[in-house]
Design an enzyme around this catalytic site. Structure first.
Site, PDB file in Angstrom:
ATOM      1  N   HIS A 182      -2.940  19.715 -25.396  1.00  0.00           N
ATOM      2  CA  HIS A 182      -3.038  18.148 -25.390  1.00  0.00           C
ATOM      3  C   HIS A 182      -4.581  17.765 -26.118  1.00  0.00           C
ATOM      4  CE1 HIS A 182       0.399  18.582 -22.929  1.00  0.00           C
ATOM      5  NE2 HIS A 182       0.352  17.512 -22.720  1.00  0.00           N
TER       6      HIS A 182
ATOM      7  N   GLU B 213       7.197  20.700 -23.870  1.00  0.00           N
ATOM      8  CA  GLU B 213       6.449  21.052 -22.842  1.00  0.00           C
ATOM      9  C   GLU B 213       7.077  22.216 -22.100  1.00  0.00           C
ATOM     10  OE1 GLU B 213       3.729  18.927 -21.817  1.00  0.00           O
ATOM     11  OE2 GLU B 213       3.812  17.451 -23.321  1.00  0.00           O
TER      12      GLU B 213
ATOM     13  N   ARG C  60      -4.784  22.557 -12.403  1.00  0.00           N
ATOM     14  CA  ARG C  60      -3.767  21.472 -13.133  1.00  0.00           C
ATOM     15  C   ARG C  60      -4.454  21.061 -14.484  1.00  0.00           C
ATOM     16  NH1 ARG C  60      -0.838  16.285  -9.695  1.00  0.00           N
ATOM     17  NH2 ARG C  60       0.190  15.495 -11.639  1.00  0.00           N
TER      18      ARG C  60
ATOM     19  N   LYS D  95       1.644  11.736 -10.302  1.00  0.00           N
ATOM     20  CA  LYS D  95       1.005  10.783 -11.305  1.00  0.00           C
ATOM     21  C   LYS D  95       1.602   9.621 -11.733  1.00  0.00           C
ATOM     22  CE  LYS D  95      -2.330  13.807 -13.643  1.00  0.00           C
ATOM     23  NZ  LYS D  95      -2.771  14.200 -14.792  1.00  0.00           N
TER      24      LYS D  95
ATOM     25  N   ARG E   5       0.924  -1.214   0.073  1.00  0.00           N
ATOM     26  CA  ARG E   5       0.003   0.029  -0.183  1.00  0.00           C
ATOM     27  C   ARG E   5       0.769   1.166   0.123  1.00  0.00           C
ATOM     28  NH1 ARG E   5      -2.623  -3.079   3.710  1.00  0.00           N
ATOM     29  NH2 ARG E   5      -4.600  -3.998   2.895  1.00  0.00           N
TER      30      ARG E   5
ATOM     31  N   GLU F 266      -6.140  17.447  -9.679  1.00  0.00           N
ATOM     32  CA  GLU F 266      -6.465  17.722 -11.240  1.00  0.00           C
ATOM     33  C   GLU F 266      -8.082  18.315 -10.964  1.00  0.00           C
ATOM     34  OE1 GLU F 266      -4.826  15.874 -14.322  1.00  0.00           O
ATOM     35  OE2 GLU F 266      -6.370  16.958 -15.878  1.00  0.00           O
TER      36      GLU F 266
ATOM     37  N   HIS G  61       4.913  12.600 -28.720  1.00  0.00           N
ATOM     38  CA  HIS G  61       3.792  13.126 -27.849  1.00  0.00           C
ATOM     39  C   HIS G  61       4.038  14.757 -27.806  1.00  0.00           C
ATOM     40  CE1 HIS G  61       1.060  14.112 -24.821  1.00  0.00           C
ATOM     41  NE2 HIS G  61       2.016  14.650 -23.987  1.00  0.00           N
TER      42      HIS G  61
ATOM     43  N   HIS H 258      -3.588  14.889 -28.340  1.00  0.00           N
ATOM     44  CA  HIS H 258      -4.202  13.343 -28.314  1.00  0.00           C
ATOM     45  C   HIS H 258      -4.807  13.007 -29.326  1.00  0.00           C
ATOM     46  CE1 HIS H 258      -3.680  13.532 -23.666  1.00  0.00           C
ATOM     47  NE2 HIS H 258      -2.530  13.058 -24.415  1.00  0.00           N
TER      48      HIS H 258
ATOM     49  N   ASN I 275      -2.712  20.930 -19.606  1.00  0.00           N
ATOM     50  CA  ASN I 275      -3.357  20.204 -20.798  1.00  0.00           C
ATOM     51  C   ASN I 275      -3.411  21.032 -22.075  1.00  0.00           C
ATOM     52  OD1 ASN I 275      -3.695  17.552 -19.909  1.00  0.00           O
ATOM     53  ND2 ASN I 275      -5.495  18.303 -18.805  1.00  0.00           N
TER      54      ASN I 275
ATOM     55  N   LYS J 157       5.587  23.650 -12.713  1.00  0.00           N
ATOM     56  CA  LYS J 157       4.525  22.515 -12.470  1.00  0.00           C
ATOM     57  C   LYS J 157       4.465  22.180 -11.106  1.00  0.00           C
ATOM     58  CE  LYS J 157       3.132  17.979 -13.495  1.00  0.00           C
ATOM     59  NZ  LYS J 157       3.427  16.833 -14.203  1.00  0.00           N
TER      60      LYS J 157
HETATM   61  N1  LIG Z   1       3.360  10.854 -14.805  1.00  0.00           N
HETATM   62  C1  LIG Z   1       3.180  12.048 -15.362  1.00  0.00           C
HETATM   63  O1  LIG Z   1       2.625  13.175 -15.080  1.00  0.00           O
HETATM   64  C2  LIG Z   1       3.596  11.949 -16.744  1.00  0.00           C
HETATM   65  C3  LIG Z   1       3.625  13.336 -17.720  1.00  0.00           C
HETATM   66  C4  LIG Z   1       3.900  13.191 -18.973  1.00  0.00           C
HETATM   67  C5  LIG Z   1       4.172  12.033 -19.644  1.00  0.00           C
HETATM   68  N2  LIG Z   1       4.158  10.960 -18.924  1.00  0.00           N
HETATM   69  C6  LIG Z   1       4.497   9.563 -19.585  1.00  0.00           C
HETATM   70  O2  LIG Z   1       5.941   9.603 -20.064  1.00  0.00           O
HETATM   71  C7  LIG Z   1       6.020   8.763 -20.912  1.00  0.00           C
HETATM   72  C8  LIG Z   1       7.048   9.272 -21.969  1.00  0.00           C
HETATM   73  O3  LIG Z   1       8.185   9.485 -21.260  1.00  0.00           O
HETATM   74  P1  LIG Z   1       9.501   9.705 -22.178  1.00  0.00           P
HETATM   75  O4  LIG Z   1       9.224  10.695 -23.318  1.00  0.00           O
HETATM   76  O5  LIG Z   1      10.534  10.047 -21.249  1.00  0.00           O
HETATM   77  O6  LIG Z   1       9.835   8.402 -22.922  1.00  0.00           O
HETATM   78  P2  LIG Z   1      10.444   6.988 -22.687  1.00  0.00           P
HETATM   79  O7  LIG Z   1      10.521   6.721 -21.345  1.00  0.00           O
HETATM   80  O8  LIG Z   1       9.912   5.747 -23.500  1.00  0.00           O
HETATM   81  O9  LIG Z   1      12.013   7.253 -23.074  1.00  0.00           O
HETATM   82  C9  LIG Z   1      12.185   7.520 -24.396  1.00  0.00           C
HETATM   83  C10 LIG Z   1      13.457   6.827 -25.104  1.00  0.00           C
HETATM   84  O10 LIG Z   1      14.910   7.396 -24.502  1.00  0.00           O
HETATM   85  C11 LIG Z   1      15.644   6.472 -23.999  1.00  0.00           C
HETATM   86  N3  LIG Z   1      16.231   7.225 -23.117  1.00  0.00           N
HETATM   87  C12 LIG Z   1      15.837   7.695 -21.943  1.00  0.00           C
HETATM   88  N4  LIG Z   1      16.869   8.488 -21.325  1.00  0.00           N
HETATM   89  C13 LIG Z   1      17.987   8.529 -22.158  1.00  0.00           C
HETATM   90  C14 LIG Z   1      19.192   9.282 -22.368  1.00  0.00           C
HETATM   91  N5  LIG Z   1      19.382   9.994 -21.372  1.00  0.00           N
HETATM   92  N6  LIG Z   1      19.845   8.980 -23.249  1.00  0.00           N
HETATM   93  C15 LIG Z   1      19.459   8.289 -24.456  1.00  0.00           C
HETATM   94  N7  LIG Z   1      18.326   7.661 -24.226  1.00  0.00           N
HETATM   95  C16 LIG Z   1      17.518   7.843 -23.354  1.00  0.00           C
HETATM   96  C17 LIG Z   1      14.549   5.350 -23.416  1.00  0.00           C
HETATM   97  O11 LIG Z   1      15.587   4.161 -23.558  1.00  0.00           O
HETATM   98  C18 LIG Z   1      13.432   5.300 -24.543  1.00  0.00           C
HETATM   99  O12 LIG Z   1      14.218   4.489 -25.526  1.00  0.00           O
HETATM  100  C19 LIG Z   1       4.461   8.431 -21.422  1.00  0.00           C
HETATM  101  O13 LIG Z   1       4.417   7.072 -21.305  1.00  0.00           O
HETATM  102  C20 LIG Z   1       3.815   9.475 -20.765  1.00  0.00           C
HETATM  103  O14 LIG Z   1       2.400   8.779 -20.399  1.00  0.00           O
HETATM  104  C21 LIG Z   1       3.708  10.937 -17.812  1.00  0.00           C
END
Ligand SMILES: NC(=O)c1ccc[n+]([C@@H]2O[C@H](COP(=O)([O-])OP(=O)(O)OC[C@H]3O[C@@H](n4cnc5c(N)ncnc54)[C@H](O)[C@@H]3O)[C@@H](O)[C@H]2O)c1
Length: 355
Positions: free
Chosen positions: A245, A182, A238, A140, A118, A234, A262, A249, A242, A224
């Site tokens: 977005h 972003e 918050r 999140k 938990r 949210e 994205h 999306h 978006n 943020k």
């Molecule tokens: N929790 C939240 O509030 C929130 C907000 C925005 C996005 N997200 C989520 O984030 C995800 C996308 O994240 P992302 O864009 O970081 O993608 P990701 O985690 O898939 O990373 C993208 C690629 O970059 C590579 N990588 C990571 N760090 C690296 C580095 N320093 N050097 C070289 N390669 C590297 C990874 O191996 C991967 O292949 C989505 O699933 C989205 O839903 C969450």
């Protein structure tokens, strides 16, 4: 190094932003306790695991789990593997999950930490620009379901976020630029001073100059953090995050998540939302040109492709979870640095979707 305290319902946590932090044992050690599970992906582990090793040497009971990279692996199955590792580690309530990677690793590791017993500690070490300025801050967490992104998840604040800017040097060009979208968003919706700073430092951002990156990430996280502190779950402010977005999306869905990163879709979405704000007379003429100019200088896309069907986008936008009744709720600008949630009739939206 700069530090921002993020306040939330259950307390507060620090976000450290600086260079060389993966090797800064004094910073990392103070946020670890109990048995440690490090979660990462193969790309990040290959590049950065060694830098982290000295900070973990005083912890006897630790394991590491390297999950396959990519959004298609952000699943319940991967989450299950993290839980299985915690069980194998005999992790107790004082254990810490250490998430080293992009948003995919951060979201999954955070969700496993939210669920195991938990809720146990999680320390986020984001390595993509998107994860540093957005995903790692705000609590999140979650995984995807075959029928929808992030359908399964929980709010679970991290105990600390450690942003090592050096990791950005190896990030793929498109991933880096997607993160910049972003960054621009924070300026557009709530910080005109930051927007002007970005205009003045676009070249430094393109060249990934460390001091410029530090300021850009710091100001993004500060923005943020302020939004999250005001509205953790949210219900109001918050939602402004978006901006761009809903259009974005729809574009990602219309192209089956195969064409646009994205952040690229969000860049186009921000332009469309600003054009609509101008069409409705909410912002002064020229605001959209200013945004387009900045996004172009950062080499981000600013227009829908000619062959994109506007009606398909509109249909997809109607499915957005922010909608109430029959109106599509969009985040529109009142000025650079100020945004509002506005219910919009479909006919107005069609105006900006048509090429
Ligand atoms: N929790 C939240 O509030 C929130 C907000 C925005 C996005 N997200 C989520 O984030 C995800 C996308 O994240 P992302 O864009 O970081 O993608 P990701 O985690 O898939 O990373 C993208 C690629 O970059 C590579 N990588 C990571 N760090 C690296 C580095 N320093 N050097 C070289 N390669 C590297 C990874 O191996 C991967 O292949 C989505 O699933 C989205 O839903 C969450």
């Amino acid at each position: 190094m700069k530090v921002i305290q993020v306040r939330h319902g259950g307390g507060e946590y620090p976000v450290y932003v600086g260079q060389g932090l993966l090797g800064m044992t004094s910073v990392i050690e103070r946020h670890l306790s109990g048995r440690i599970l490090l979660v990462s992906d193969p790309n990040v582990a290959r590049l950065y695991l060694d830098r982290l090793r000295p900070s973990l040497k005083n912890f006897q009971n630790k394991r590491r789990l390297i999950l396959p990279d990519g959004e298609q692996h952000k699943t319940v199955e991967s989450w299950q593997r993290i839980i299985d590792e915690l069980v194998a580690l005999k992790a107790q309530r004082d254990a810490t999950v250490l998430a080293l990677g992009g948003g995919v690793i951060g979201d999954m590791a955070g969700f496993a930490a939210a669920c195991y017993m938990r809720g146990i500690r999680v320390v986020q070490m984001p390595t993509t620009l998107l994860a540093q300025v957005d995903a790692s801050v705000g609590g999140k967490t979650g995984v995807n379901h075959a029928r929808g992104k992030n359908l399964i998840g929980a709010f679970h604040a991290p105990n600390a976020v450690i942003v090592d800017l050096d990791t950005l040097s190896t990030l793929d060009e498109r991933d880096y630029r997607a993160g910049l979208a972003e960054v621009v968003k924070y300026g557009a919706i709530r910080d005109s001073g930051f927007f002007a700073w970005l205009e003045a430092h676009a070249e430094g951002l393109n060249a990934r100059i460390p001091q410029t990156l530090e300021e850009a990430v710091f100001q993004s996280v500060r923005n943020k953090a302020e939004v999250v502190a005001a509205d953790e779950k949210e219900s109001g402010q918050r939602a402004l995050l978006n901006f761009g977005h809903t259009f974005g999306h729809a574009l990602e869905t219309a192209t089956s998540y195969e064409v646009w990163r994205h952040g690229e879709a969000v860049a186009i979405g921000m332009v469309l939302a600003t054009r609509l704000s101008e069409f409705l007379g909410r912002v002064e003429a020229g605001t959209c040109d200013r945004l387009v100019d900045l996004l172009r200088r950062l080499h981000l896309p600013t227009a829908l492709p000619q062959d994109q069907d506007p009606d398909q986008l509109l249909r997809l936008m109607r499915l957005d979870k922010k909608n109430r009744a029959d109106q599509i709720r969009l985040i529109l600008l009142d000025a650079i640095g100020k945004a509002s949630v506005v219910p919009c009739p479909a006919d107005d939206i069609r105006e900006v979707l048509n090429p």
